[in-house]
Design an enzyme around this catalytic site. Structure first.
Site, PDB file in Angstrom:
ATOM      1  N   GLY A 222       0.775  -1.243   0.000  1.00  0.00           N
ATOM      2  CA  GLY A 222       0.000   0.000   0.000  1.00  0.00           C
ATOM      3  C   GLY A 222       0.802   1.285   0.000  1.00  0.00           C
ATOM      4  O   GLY A 222       0.220   2.357   0.133  1.00  0.00           O
ATOM      5  N   GLU A 263       4.411  -6.153   1.923  1.00  0.00           N
ATOM      6  CA  GLU A 263       4.031  -6.727   0.608  1.00  0.00           C
ATOM      7  C   GLU A 263       3.821  -5.604  -0.406  1.00  0.00           C
ATOM      8  O   GLU A 263       2.696  -5.354  -0.850  1.00  0.00           O
ATOM      9  CB  GLU A 263       2.722  -7.512   0.755  1.00  0.00           C
ATOM     10  CG  GLU A 263       2.764  -8.611   1.799  1.00  0.00           C
ATOM     11  CD  GLU A 263       1.360  -9.014   2.256  1.00  0.00           C
ATOM     12  OE1 GLU A 263       0.364  -8.453   1.780  1.00  0.00           O
ATOM     13  OE2 GLU A 263       1.281  -9.896   3.123  1.00  0.00           O
ATOM     14  N   ARG A 302      -7.205   1.698 -15.307  1.00  0.00           N
ATOM     15  CA  ARG A 302      -7.149   2.484 -14.065  1.00  0.00           C
ATOM     16  C   ARG A 302      -7.854   3.847 -14.154  1.00  0.00           C
ATOM     17  O   ARG A 302      -8.588   4.217 -13.231  1.00  0.00           O
ATOM     18  CB  ARG A 302      -5.702   2.648 -13.579  1.00  0.00           C
ATOM     19  CG  ARG A 302      -4.992   1.301 -13.366  1.00  0.00           C
ATOM     20  CD  ARG A 302      -3.663   1.418 -12.637  1.00  0.00           C
ATOM     21  NE  ARG A 302      -3.838   1.772 -11.255  1.00  0.00           N
ATOM     22  CZ  ARG A 302      -3.621   2.964 -10.752  1.00  0.00           C
ATOM     23  NH1 ARG A 302      -3.173   3.940 -11.508  1.00  0.00           N
ATOM     24  NH2 ARG A 302      -3.829   3.201  -9.485  1.00  0.00           N
ATOM     25  N   TYR A 306     -10.824   3.688 -11.525  1.00  0.00           N
ATOM     26  CA  TYR A 306     -10.537   4.354 -10.238  1.00  0.00           C
ATOM     27  C   TYR A 306     -10.464   5.873 -10.366  1.00  0.00           C
ATOM     28  O   TYR A 306     -10.171   6.546  -9.385  1.00  0.00           O
ATOM     29  CB  TYR A 306      -9.178   3.910  -9.690  1.00  0.00           C
ATOM     30  CG  TYR A 306      -8.963   2.419  -9.604  1.00  0.00           C
ATOM     31  CD1 TYR A 306      -9.614   1.660  -8.643  1.00  0.00           C
ATOM     32  CD2 TYR A 306      -8.079   1.779 -10.467  1.00  0.00           C
ATOM     33  CE1 TYR A 306      -9.410   0.294  -8.565  1.00  0.00           C
ATOM     34  CE2 TYR A 306      -7.865   0.418 -10.392  1.00  0.00           C
ATOM     35  CZ  TYR A 306      -8.534  -0.320  -9.443  1.00  0.00           C
ATOM     36  OH  TYR A 306      -8.323  -1.664  -9.366  1.00  0.00           O
ATOM     37  N   CYS A 332     -15.709   0.490 -27.586  1.00  0.00           N
ATOM     38  CA  CYS A 332     -17.085   0.859 -27.963  1.00  0.00           C
ATOM     39  C   CYS A 332     -17.895   1.420 -26.803  1.00  0.00           C
ATOM     40  O   CYS A 332     -19.087   1.194 -26.712  1.00  0.00           O
ATOM     41  CB  CYS A 332     -17.779  -0.381 -28.489  1.00  0.00           C
ATOM     42  SG  CYS A 332     -17.947  -1.580 -27.170  1.00  0.00           S
ATOM     43  N   GLU A 333     -17.245   2.049 -25.864  1.00  0.00           N
ATOM     44  CA  GLU A 333     -17.955   2.785 -24.820  1.00  0.00           C
ATOM     45  C   GLU A 333     -17.019   3.890 -24.350  1.00  0.00           C
ATOM     46  O   GLU A 333     -15.858   3.914 -24.771  1.00  0.00           O
ATOM     47  CB  GLU A 333     -18.363   1.876 -23.661  1.00  0.00           C
ATOM     48  CG  GLU A 333     -17.217   1.183 -22.975  1.00  0.00           C
ATOM     49  CD  GLU A 333     -17.711   0.259 -21.860  1.00  0.00           C
ATOM     50  OE1 GLU A 333     -18.002   0.777 -20.775  1.00  0.00           O
ATOM     51  OE2 GLU A 333     -17.784  -0.959 -22.088  1.00  0.00           O
ATOM     52  N   TYR A 360      -0.603  -2.886 -12.144  1.00  0.00           N
ATOM     53  CA  TYR A 360      -2.028  -3.001 -12.455  1.00  0.00           C
ATOM     54  C   TYR A 360      -2.363  -2.402 -13.826  1.00  0.00           C
ATOM     55  O   TYR A 360      -3.445  -1.866 -14.025  1.00  0.00           O
ATOM     56  CB  TYR A 360      -2.875  -2.353 -11.347  1.00  0.00           C
ATOM     57  CG  TYR A 360      -2.494  -2.822  -9.955  1.00  0.00           C
ATOM     58  CD1 TYR A 360      -2.819  -4.104  -9.519  1.00  0.00           C
ATOM     59  CD2 TYR A 360      -1.766  -2.004  -9.076  1.00  0.00           C
ATOM     60  CE1 TYR A 360      -2.459  -4.547  -8.258  1.00  0.00           C
ATOM     61  CE2 TYR A 360      -1.391  -2.434  -7.822  1.00  0.00           C
ATOM     62  CZ  TYR A 360      -1.738  -3.708  -7.415  1.00  0.00           C
ATOM     63  OH  TYR A 360      -1.372  -4.144  -6.167  1.00  0.00           O
TER      64      TYR A 360
HETATM   65  N1  LLP Z   1      -0.978  -7.140  -0.059  1.00  0.00           N
HETATM   66  C1  LLP Z   1      -2.300  -7.392  -0.211  1.00  0.00           C
HETATM   67  C2  LLP Z   1      -2.939  -8.388   0.666  1.00  0.00           C
HETATM   68  C3  LLP Z   1      -3.043  -6.722  -1.198  1.00  0.00           C
HETATM   69  O1  LLP Z   1      -4.348  -6.973  -1.336  1.00  0.00           O
HETATM   70  C4  LLP Z   1      -2.397  -5.789  -2.041  1.00  0.00           C
HETATM   71  C5  LLP Z   1      -3.121  -5.082  -3.094  1.00  0.00           C
HETATM   72  C6  LLP Z   1      -1.016  -5.556  -1.851  1.00  0.00           C
HETATM   73  C7  LLP Z   1      -0.346  -6.250  -0.845  1.00  0.00           C
HETATM   74  C8  LLP Z   1      -0.231  -4.595  -2.703  1.00  0.00           C
HETATM   75  O2  LLP Z   1      -0.713  -3.296  -2.638  1.00  0.00           O
HETATM   76  P1  LLP Z   1       0.126  -2.118  -3.352  1.00  0.00           P
HETATM   77  O3  LLP Z   1       1.475  -2.047  -2.655  1.00  0.00           O
HETATM   78  O4  LLP Z   1       0.250  -2.467  -4.765  1.00  0.00           O
HETATM   79  O5  LLP Z   1      -0.693  -0.890  -3.135  1.00  0.00           O
HETATM   80  N2  LLP Z   1      -5.748  -2.387  -8.909  1.00  0.00           N
HETATM   81  C9  LLP Z   1      -5.638  -1.291  -7.951  1.00  0.00           C
HETATM   82  C10 LLP Z   1      -4.865  -1.694  -6.722  1.00  0.00           C
HETATM   83  C11 LLP Z   1      -5.473  -2.903  -6.029  1.00  0.00           C
HETATM   84  C12 LLP Z   1      -4.645  -3.372  -4.875  1.00  0.00           C
HETATM   85  C13 LLP Z   1      -5.124  -4.719  -4.412  1.00  0.00           C
HETATM   86  N3  LLP Z   1      -4.357  -5.266  -3.335  1.00  0.00           N
HETATM   87  C14 LLP Z   1      -5.006  -0.087  -8.641  1.00  0.00           C
HETATM   88  O6  LLP Z   1      -4.683  -0.174  -9.827  1.00  0.00           O
HETATM   89  O7  LLP Z   1      -4.868   0.960  -8.018  1.00  0.00           O
END
Ligand code: LLP
Length: 405
Positions: A222, A263, A302, A306, A332-333, A360
Site C-alpha cells: 500500500g 508486501e 485504471r 478508479y 465501444c464505450e 495493475y
Molecule cells: N498485499 C495485499 C494483501 C493486497 O491486497 C495488495 C493489493 C497488496 C499487498 C499490494 O498493494 P500495493 O502495494 O500495490 O498498493 N488495482 C488497484 C490496486 C489494487 C490493490 C489490491 N491489493 C489499482 O490499480 O490501483
C-alpha cells in the site's frame, strides 16, 4: 536521480516492437527495492513483492534475482512464483475468500499462508493442527487508501477477520492447537500517511500477548507512489524509523523481538512501467479536441475504474506548442484516459507515453472488443527484450470450443 527511460529510448523501443506496448525498466525496480532495504536496514524486515501488480515471469525472475521475496493472491500466482524459481520459503500466499482446497495446495507446496476467515482457520486447524505455521489476516477497522475500491481495512470491508472477533481466533487456536506465527493486515493501496501504518501496528501489538508463538507482523503493502510531477509518495525512510521505534518498544515491553514483513506492489513496479500508444485520429468537437489512440480501457483500466491520473507525454514531439486534449480510447464505450490534458501539439501517428504503467496496467488488461492485449518489453542491462508477444486471433480463439453442429 531515479532511473528513467528517455523519450528517445521509448520511441526507439516502440518503433521496434510496435504499439500498444508496455515497457518495464528492470533497473528502476531494483532501485526501488534497494530504497526499501536501506530505509528498513535497522529492522528485521522482509519484503514480499505483491505480484498481482505485474506477473510476467521475467519480472518475477528479476525480483528473485535481486533478493526480493514474493506475495501471491491466488494459487496460480503461487505456481508462477515457483516457476520463476522462488524457493517456497520465499513465497507468501495471502488469500481472500478462497476454497480450502487452495490452502491445502499451498501447504503441499510448502509456502507461507495467511488465512482471512474463521471458517478456513477451523478447517486448517482440523487438517494440520500444530504441524504447519499459519498467518492470520485481521481487519483492523482503519479507513485508508487512495479510493474506496482499494481500501481494504475499514469496518465494512470483506477482507480479513474483524479484529473484534479475535476471541473466535483464540478459541480455534486453543481447540485445534494452531501454530499462529504471523499477524497480517493490509489496510489499502496508496497510503501516503505513515501514521496509518503506525495505527495498524498499534491494533496488532494490543493482541500479541495472547499469541505466544507469534514471530511476524505483516503490515501488507500500500505504499503510495507519485503519479503527478512533483507529488510525494509514502516517506518510506520515515516509516522505517517509525517501525524500528515501535518494534524496539515491543521488544522491551514483552521481551519478544518480532520480525516485520511488507508486501509492496506499486512501490516496486509502478514507476518502472511505461505504456506507449499511437494516435489514430484527431477529432475537433466544439472546443474539445479528442486524441483517439490505438488502445482503451481494455489495456489500461485504471483511469476509468478508479479515476486514476496517469501522466502522459507526446514523445514524438515533446517540444511542440502546448494544446489541450481529451485523450480517449478506441473501445465501444466511453473510455477516457485524460480530460483537458495540456500536451505538446499532437499529430495523427504520434506516439504518446503513459507513466506509472508498471502496476495493475497489463495485469488488468482484457480482450474486450476482441482486441489483442499489448505486448510487453523488459529493458534489462540496457537491452530491450520482448517478454510477451502481442496476441493473435488464434490466441483469442484458443479456449473457445467451436461447435460443429
Ligand atoms: N498485499 C495485499 C494483501 C493486497 O491486497 C495488495 C493489493 C497488496 C499487498 C499490494 O498493494 P500495493 O502495494 O500495490 O498498493 N488495482 C488497484 C490496486 C489494487 C490493490 C489490491 N491489493 C489499482 O490499480 O490501483
Amino acid at each position: 536521480m531515479p532511473q528513467v527511460l528517455s523519450h528517445q529510448q521509448l520511441l526507439e523501443i516502440a518503433n521496434e516492437f510496435g504499439t500498444p506496448l508496455y515497457i518495464y525498466h528492470a533497473e528502476r525496480i531494483t532501485e526501488q527495492y534497494h530504497r526499501l532495504q536501506e530505509a528498513f536496514k535497522d529492522t528485521d524486515a522482509t519484503f514480499f513483492y505483491a505480484c498481482k501488480a505485474l506477473t510476467n515471469v521475467n519480472v518475477l525472475k528479476h525480483l528473485k534475482h535481486i533478493g526480493c521475496n514474493i506475495d501471491c493472491s491466488s494459487i496460480n500466482e503461487v505456481r508462477l512464483a515457483l516457476l520463476a524459481g522462488f524457493e517456497p520459503e520465499r513465497v507468501l500466499y495471502t488469500s481472500n475468500n478462497i476454497a480450502f482446497s487452495e490452502i491445502e495446495e499451498a501447504v503441499s507446496l510448502g509456502v507461507h499462508v495467511n488465512i482471512d476467515s474463521v471458517s478456513n482457520l477451523q478447517k486448517f486447524g482440523e487438517r494440520y493442527g500444530h504441524s504447519y505455521p499459519v498467518g492470520i489476516r485481521l481487519r483492523p477497522n482503519i479507513m485508508a487508501g487512495g479510493n474506496l475500491k482499494i481500501s481494504t481495512g475499514h469496518n465494512k470491508s470483506k477482507f480479513g477477520i474483524p479484529v473484534e472477533d479475535i476471541d473466535q481466533v483464540l478459541s480455534v487456536m486453543k481447540e485445534k492447537n494452531l501454530h499462529v506465527r504471523t499477524f497480517h493486515i493490509h489496510t489499502g493501496s496508496e497510503i501516503k500517511d505513515v501514521e496509518v501504518f503506525a495505527r495498524g501496528m498499534e491494533v496488532l501489538f494490543d493482541l500479541i500477548r495472547h499469541f505466544p508463538e507469534l514471530e511476524v507482523i505483516d503490515l501488507g503493502g500500500g505504499f503510495k507512489v507519485p503519479y503527478t510531477p512533483g507529488e510525494e509518495g509514502t516517506d518510506v525512510e520515515r516509516l522505517g524509523k517509525r517501525v524500528k521505534e515501535e518494534f524496539d518498544t515491543i521488544a522491551k515491553k514483552y521481551g519478544r523481538r518480532l520480525k516485520v514483513w511488507f508486501e509492496p506492489g506499486k512501490f516496486l513496479v509502478s514507476e518502472a512501467g511505461y505504456f506507449v500508444v499511437q494516435v489514430n485520429v484527431l477529432k475537433q468537437s466544439g472546443d474539445i479536441c479528442f486524441a483517439g489512440v490505438n488502445s482503451g480501457l481494455n489495456h489500461l483500466i485504471r483511469p476509468m475504474f478508479y479515476g486514476s491520473y496517469h501522466h502522459i507525454q507526446n514523445i514524438s514531439d515533446p517540444g511542440g506548442k502546448p494544446e489541450t486534449y481529451h485523450i480517449v480510447g478506441n473501445v465501444c464505450e466511453t473510455d477516457t484516459f485524460a480530460e483537458d490534458r495540456v500536451l505538446p501539439k499532437i499529430k495523427e501517428g504520434d506516439f504518446l507515453v503513459f507513466y506509472n504503467a508498471g502496476a495493475y496496467g497489463f495485469e488488468m488488461a482484457s480482450n474486450y472488443n476482441s482486441r489483442f492485449k499489448p505486448a510487453e518489453v523488459l529493458v534489462i542491462n540496457n537491452k530491450a527484450r520482448l517478454i510477451r508477444r502481442r496476441d493473435t486471433l488464434e490466441d483469442i480463439l484458443a479456449t473457445q470450443v467451436i461447435l460443429k453442429d
